[in-house]
Enzyme design. Structure first.
Site, PDB file in Angstrom:
ATOM      1  N   PRO A 275       8.765 -22.858 -63.091  1.00  0.00           N
ATOM      2  CA  PRO A 275       8.502 -21.468 -62.412  1.00  0.00           C
ATOM      3  C   PRO A 275       7.585 -21.395 -61.313  1.00  0.00           C
ATOM      4  O   PRO A 275       6.658 -22.200 -61.543  1.00  0.00           O
ATOM      5  CB  PRO A 275       8.129 -20.527 -63.680  1.00  0.00           C
ATOM      6  CG  PRO A 275       7.194 -21.569 -64.411  1.00  0.00           C
ATOM      7  CD  PRO A 275       7.756 -22.882 -64.348  1.00  0.00           C
ATOM      8  N   GLY A 276       7.864 -20.830 -60.175  1.00  0.00           N
ATOM      9  CA  GLY A 276       7.043 -20.664 -59.301  1.00  0.00           C
ATOM     10  C   GLY A 276       6.684 -19.215 -58.749  1.00  0.00           C
ATOM     11  O   GLY A 276       5.706 -18.611 -59.444  1.00  0.00           O
ATOM     12  N   ARG A 277       7.755 -18.418 -58.166  1.00  0.00           N
ATOM     13  CA  ARG A 277       7.524 -17.098 -58.164  1.00  0.00           C
ATOM     14  C   ARG A 277       7.136 -16.192 -59.070  1.00  0.00           C
ATOM     15  O   ARG A 277       6.324 -15.304 -58.847  1.00  0.00           O
ATOM     16  CB  ARG A 277       8.986 -16.683 -57.526  1.00  0.00           C
ATOM     17  CG  ARG A 277       9.117 -15.012 -56.957  1.00  0.00           C
ATOM     18  CD  ARG A 277      10.426 -14.794 -56.542  1.00  0.00           C
ATOM     19  NE  ARG A 277      11.329 -15.791 -55.903  1.00  0.00           N
ATOM     20  CZ  ARG A 277      11.465 -16.077 -54.680  1.00  0.00           C
ATOM     21  NH1 ARG A 277      10.691 -15.184 -53.941  1.00  0.00           N
ATOM     22  NH2 ARG A 277      12.043 -16.825 -54.209  1.00  0.00           N
ATOM     23  N   TYR A 317      14.749 -14.039 -44.912  1.00  0.00           N
ATOM     24  CA  TYR A 317      15.770 -13.619 -45.966  1.00  0.00           C
ATOM     25  C   TYR A 317      15.948 -12.164 -45.973  1.00  0.00           C
ATOM     26  O   TYR A 317      16.543 -11.567 -47.239  1.00  0.00           O
ATOM     27  CB  TYR A 317      15.387 -14.218 -47.459  1.00  0.00           C
ATOM     28  CG  TYR A 317      14.591 -15.480 -47.545  1.00  0.00           C
ATOM     29  CD1 TYR A 317      15.393 -16.624 -47.451  1.00  0.00           C
ATOM     30  CD2 TYR A 317      13.386 -15.643 -48.077  1.00  0.00           C
ATOM     31  CE1 TYR A 317      14.702 -17.570 -47.545  1.00  0.00           C
ATOM     32  CE2 TYR A 317      12.860 -16.707 -48.596  1.00  0.00           C
ATOM     33  CZ  TYR A 317      13.397 -17.896 -47.882  1.00  0.00           C
ATOM     34  OH  TYR A 317      13.084 -19.209 -48.430  1.00  0.00           O
ATOM     35  N   CYS A 344       6.311 -11.539 -30.920  1.00  0.00           N
ATOM     36  CA  CYS A 344       7.528 -11.164 -29.766  1.00  0.00           C
ATOM     37  C   CYS A 344       8.891 -11.392 -30.345  1.00  0.00           C
ATOM     38  O   CYS A 344       9.461 -12.399 -29.766  1.00  0.00           O
ATOM     39  CB  CYS A 344       6.987 -11.574 -28.594  1.00  0.00           C
ATOM     40  SG  CYS A 344       5.560 -10.886 -28.123  1.00  0.00           S
ATOM     41  N   TYR A 372       5.471 -17.928 -51.705  1.00  0.00           N
ATOM     42  CA  TYR A 372       6.268 -18.035 -50.363  1.00  0.00           C
ATOM     43  C   TYR A 372       5.559 -16.992 -49.382  1.00  0.00           C
ATOM     44  O   TYR A 372       6.389 -16.515 -48.694  1.00  0.00           O
ATOM     45  CB  TYR A 372       7.752 -17.812 -50.722  1.00  0.00           C
ATOM     46  CG  TYR A 372       8.222 -18.593 -51.919  1.00  0.00           C
ATOM     47  CD1 TYR A 372       8.245 -20.195 -51.683  1.00  0.00           C
ATOM     48  CD2 TYR A 372       8.412 -18.159 -53.254  1.00  0.00           C
ATOM     49  CE1 TYR A 372       8.803 -21.012 -52.966  1.00  0.00           C
ATOM     50  CE2 TYR A 372       8.893 -18.893 -54.277  1.00  0.00           C
ATOM     51  CZ  TYR A 372       9.113 -20.316 -54.139  1.00  0.00           C
ATOM     52  OH  TYR A 372       9.511 -21.306 -54.914  1.00  0.00           O
TER      53      TYR A 372
HETATM   54  C1  LIG Z   1      11.671 -24.074 -55.295  1.00  0.00           C
HETATM   55  C2  LIG Z   1      11.561 -24.590 -56.853  1.00  0.00           C
HETATM   56  C3  LIG Z   1      11.347 -24.379 -57.994  1.00  0.00           C
HETATM   57  C4  LIG Z   1      10.610 -22.990 -58.062  1.00  0.00           C
HETATM   58  O1  LIG Z   1      11.312 -21.855 -57.655  1.00  0.00           O
HETATM   59  P1  LIG Z   1      10.818 -20.487 -58.165  1.00  0.00           P
HETATM   60  O2  LIG Z   1      12.062 -19.459 -57.854  1.00  0.00           O
HETATM   61  O3  LIG Z   1       9.631 -20.219 -57.330  1.00  0.00           O
HETATM   62  O4  LIG Z   1      10.714 -20.461 -59.625  1.00  0.00           O
HETATM   63  C5  LIG Z   1      11.483 -25.029 -59.002  1.00  0.00           C
HETATM   64  N1  LIG Z   1      11.924 -26.335 -59.111  1.00  0.00           N
HETATM   65  C6  LIG Z   1      12.622 -26.638 -57.946  1.00  0.00           C
HETATM   66  C7  LIG Z   1      13.170 -28.196 -58.098  1.00  0.00           C
HETATM   67  C8  LIG Z   1      12.507 -26.033 -56.509  1.00  0.00           C
HETATM   68  O5  LIG Z   1      12.882 -26.575 -55.609  1.00  0.00           O
END
Ligand SMILES: *Cc1c(COP(=O)(O)O)cnc(C)c1O
Length: 420
Positions: A275-277, A317, A344, A372
């Site tokens: 997980p990232g976001r 996006y 601009c 992000y």
């Molecule tokens: C970007 C990415 C993530 C994280 O995605 P989120 O939507 O931020 O959770 C995890 N695994 C891979 C391979 C990614 O490219």
């Protein structure tokens, strides 16, 4: 889920600090991260899978600031990287390379060498040529590379088309029908140890059905590999869980865990998550100050000091970020206004048609700026990059200082003075 940024007596706070104080101390534009929110959101994943062998590998690309990585590493997080630079960041932050998984469709030779030297946990292999390259480089380095095959289950994750990654026409992963022969190759090539299967179908998922469908296919594939006598260790379900935005509510980590555990039940494999976001997004915001209010023809604009070079997602996006005034209060004269920056480009906006009553000098907070956000920022229009601040309770510290004007041309030289 996110008490980190809340109004107290009409003033927006980051944990215990009024954001107006942060803007006064550190200037704007300024990214603000809540340490408590980062911790809580990471631990929510860990808790949701409690009792199951799970490794949460935070996706560094969402926000790779050393302070962010350090907070998560301190709680035992692993990391999902997509470049050698991200590996270096993890190491600089004190992260454990043995908990790093390496994703990405185009891992370059130097990046693979660096990752082999650090003996990372796993390479998520995304093509046959990559498999051969990795085998060669592992042999050359005298290492054994642990690998997972990243398959592409051909489902639509449901997010924006630019962040959907699990269709067969995308550059990521290996089509399921080709994955079997890759397993055979992986078993015969030297320097490789096949330990897992992986997938990542996209980002900002607001529904879990596509993930359930994808993981069902991944589970079938894992069973087939096991039946061929490969002793797999783990299955990597990727990242992609969405966050609440624009009135839509994302699945909780608990609901997510139920789907993942349900789909992968009975395999007897460890689960890796990326997980990232969902961890970093709501743990941050971007502070910006209104410089001008301009009445156009049929449109009103709040011209603010943050722009698409600071936060690219709206332009890239058409992403929605809530925009909150630092001072709440009755705003009877609120009217639809476009919040736009100084760059601009017509595409330079942070939000359109927002019900805000603003006057020049007002401070605004762009929500969900923890993922992000800064990582996608640039110097376009010769704008120094914003500073990043982390708040913990009543304490705020600069975790990346604002760039200076001179740093805009760092590394450059006039031709007559440049080295050949
Ligand atoms: C970007 C990415 C993530 C994280 O995605 P989120 O939507 O931020 O959770 C995890 N695994 C891979 C391979 C990614 O490219």
């Amino acid at each position: 889920m996110n008490p980190a940024f809340a109004y107290r007596e009409g003033r927006l706070h980051a944990e215990d600090v009024p954001v107006e104080d942060l803007a006064a101390r550190f200037g704007t534009p300024c990214y603000v991260y809540s340490r408590g929110a980062l911790e809580a959101r990471y631990l929510a994943f860990v808790d949701a899978f409690a009792g199951h062998p799970v490794r949460v590998c935070y996706a560094v690309k969402a926000n790779g600031n050393l302070a962010v990585l350090d907070v998560l590493a301190g709680h035992g997080a692993g990391f999902d990287i997509v470049s050698g630079g991200e590996l270096a960041r993890v190491l600089a932050a004190g992260g454990d390379p043995q908990r790093v998984v390496f994703s990405g469709a185009c891992k370059l030779e130097d990046e693979i060498r660096a990752a082999l030297a650090q003996d990372i946990a796993c390479f998520n292999v995304e093509s046959e040529p990559e498999l051969y390259r990795l085998s060669e480089l592992a042999v050359e380095a005298g290492r054994e590379a642990r690998i997972a095959i990243r398959v592409n289950p051909d489902v639509e994750a449901g997010g924006h088309r630019h962040i959907s990654t699990g269709r067969r026409e995308h550059k990521f992963g290996i089509a399921l029908e080709d994955a079997g022969s890759l397993v055979v190759r992986a078993m015969t090539l030297p320097g490789l140890k096949l330990e897992g299967v992986a997938c990542h179908i996209g980002s900002q998922m607001m529904a879990l059905e596509p993930l359930a469908a994808a993981l069902a296919q991944v589970a079938d594939f894992a069973r087939a590999v096991q039946a061929d006598g490969v002793a797999l260790r783990h299955v990597d379900a990727g990242g992609g869980l969405g966050i609440d935005h624009h009135g839509q509510v994302a699945p909780t980590p608990a609901q997510y865990a139920e789907v993942v555990l349900g789909a992968l039940a009975g395999l007897g494999l460890d689960i890796v998550l990326e997980p990232g976001r969902a961890i970093a997004g709501p743990a941050g915001l971007l502070l910006t100050r209104v410089a001008y209010v301009k009445q156009g023809h049929g449109r009103k604009f709040a011209l603010v000091d943050a722009a698409m070079n600071d936060l690219l997602r709206p332009a890239l996006y058409e992403a929605w970020h809530d925009i909150l005034p630092a001072r709440a209060g009755a705003a009877p004269d609120a009217e639809p206004i476009d919040v736009v920056g100084p760059v601009c480009e017509t595409g330079d906006f942070l939000g359109r048609d927002r019900e805000l009553a603003v006057v020049p000098g007002d401070l605004l907070a762009v929500a969900d700026g923890g993922a992000y956000g800064f990582v996608m920022s640039s110097n376009y229009n010769a704008r120094p990059r914003a500073c990043e601040v982390m708040v913990a309770g009543a304490e705020a510290r600069v975790v990346r200082r604002r760039e200076t004007t001179e740093e805009l041309w760092r590394g450059e030289a006039r031709f007559k003075e440049a080295l050949p």
